[in-house]
Write an enzyme that holds these catalytic residues in place. Structure first.
Site, short mmCIF file in Angstrom:
data_model
loop_
_atom_site.label_atom_id
_atom_site.label_comp_id
_atom_site.label_asym_id
_atom_site.label_seq_id
_atom_site.Cartn_x
_atom_site.Cartn_y
_atom_site.Cartn_z
N VAL C 77 0.86 -1.18 0.00
CA VAL C 77 0.00 0.00 0.00
C VAL C 77 0.90 1.23 0.00
CG1 VAL C 77 -1.77 1.22 1.32
CG2 VAL C 77 -1.70 -1.29 1.35
N CYS C 78 0.64 2.16 -0.89
CA CYS C 78 1.46 3.37 -0.97
C CYS C 78 1.28 4.21 0.30
CB CYS C 78 1.07 4.21 -2.18
SG CYS C 78 1.78 5.88 -2.12
N VAL C 79 2.38 4.54 0.95
CA VAL C 79 2.32 5.23 2.24
C VAL C 79 1.69 6.62 2.12
CG1 VAL C 79 4.73 6.06 2.10
CG2 VAL C 79 3.60 5.90 4.32
N ALA C 82 -1.95 6.30 1.42
CA ALA C 82 -2.62 5.68 2.56
C ALA C 82 -2.84 6.68 3.69
CB ALA C 82 -1.82 4.48 3.06
#
Lengths: 124, 98, 119
Positions: C77-79, C82
């Site tokens: 998941v892209c930080v 997110a």
């Protein structure tokens, strides 16, 4: 793996206008990260995506971040291949003078041929 | 190259753009783009024109979900998800026209 | 062949997550490998363990977690995306991990094919 063979041709295809949705901004974030990986990066602006490069964007009144100046900074990240489709510009009554940055204007066939040469195409 | 389109051509420009810019190759219609495979729509003449340049596929589960698996435009091939995977492997690159 | 998958839309709102999941299953059934599934834009919402669909509906989040458990698929998941949307370690479903956008670029470099599902 030799250095040469680990370089891929990455193309980012931007077809959506800025501000109405987050795609343009988050696409730009990927582009900036990709620059750090020393890949062969091209950006394409097509359809309403050409509005991302429109001069004179002022987002104060909608209280969002104006990220349009970032396109001017791409040069500093060694991202120099920016392509705009001529038909998309024409359809929107725009010329290169209306854009924030220097771009290469290609007709649809030349752009289609360029897409065919890529290793990875990411669309936003 | 495999071009993947997921929007109905009757409401969105994605398929038009794909057909304008891409000069040929494989075209896969998924999600709402499967309506483009239906015979009898306003888009049918454009789809028939595209069939001269592209090999066109439509995703079977998406056709069935929308009740349009029958009466497809002649020349459009139907694939399942396994066929989708095969199309991706057979082409060096793919592009989703989002 | 090694596949990279990008999911750009949230679960339930858009078919993209369903299509991506079914595609992943078909990739594995064909004997290929999934290098990584990368969740970006609203796609990060696929990773929320707070999701509670009705009993008679598919559980999209749990389905991804099971894919990770059964096949060791790397769900990233892209930080930045997110954090914008309230997805953090504390509400991350099993099998997902939060990392940087570099993981997407790496998937593009390492995988033989990168397939994007979005809007």
């Amino acid at each position: 793996m030799s250095e040469e063979s680990s370089i891929k041709k990455f193309m980012f295809v931007n077809r959506k206008p800025p501000h109405g949705t987050i795609y343009a901004l988050e696409s730009l974030e990927v582009v900036l990260i990709t620059a750090a990986f020393d890949q062969d990066v091209s950006l394409v602006f097509l359809d309403d995506g050409v509005f991302q490069l429109r001069k004179g964007q002022q987002t104060k009144g909608i209280e969002t971040k104006n990220f349009s100046p970032t396109y001017r900074a791409l040069d500093g990240y060694d991202i120099e291949k920016l392509y705009v489709e001529k038909e998309s510009l024409d359809a929107r009554g725009l010329t290169e003078d209306d854009l924030l940055v220097d771009v290469m204007v290609l007709d649809r066939k030349a752009l289609g041929a360029l897409m065919d040469e890529q290793d990875v195409v990411l669309s936003f | 190259m495999l071009h993947i389109v997921n929007k109905s051509p009757l409401g969105h420009a994605a398929l038009d753009s794909c057909l304008r810019v891409a000069q040929g190759g494989d075209l896969l219609l998924i999600e709402d783009a499967v309506y483009a495979a239906s015979a009898g729509t306003l888009f049918e003449p454009l789809m028939k024109d595209a069939l001269k340049r592209f090999k066109v596929y439509a995703l079977q589960p998406d056709l069935e979900a929308r009740g349009v698996a029958a009466h497809l435009i002649e020349g459009i091939a139907v694939v399942d998800y396994g066929g989708f995977v095969d199309l991706v492997t057979q082409n060096k690159t793919c592009q989703s026209w989002l | 062949m090694k596949f990279g998958i990008v999911v750009n839309e949230g679960p339930y709102q858009h078919q993209a997550s369903d299509s991506a999941y079914l595609f992943c299953k078909a990739v594995l059934e064909k004997g290929h490998e999934i290098f990584r599934v990368f969740f970006y834009h609203d796609g990060v919402n696929n990773a929320s363990r707070l999701t509670e669909p009705p009993q008679d509906d598919r559980n999209i989040v749990a389905r991804w977690s099971k894919l990770a458990e059964d096949h060791g698929v790397d769900l990233v998941v892209c930080v930045a995306a997110a954090l914008r949307r309230g997805i953090k370690e504390e509400n991350l479903a099993p099998g997902f991990r939060i990392s940087g956008l570099g993981q997407l670029v790496e998937a593009g470099i390492q995988a033989d094919r990168l397939v994007t599902f979005g809007d």
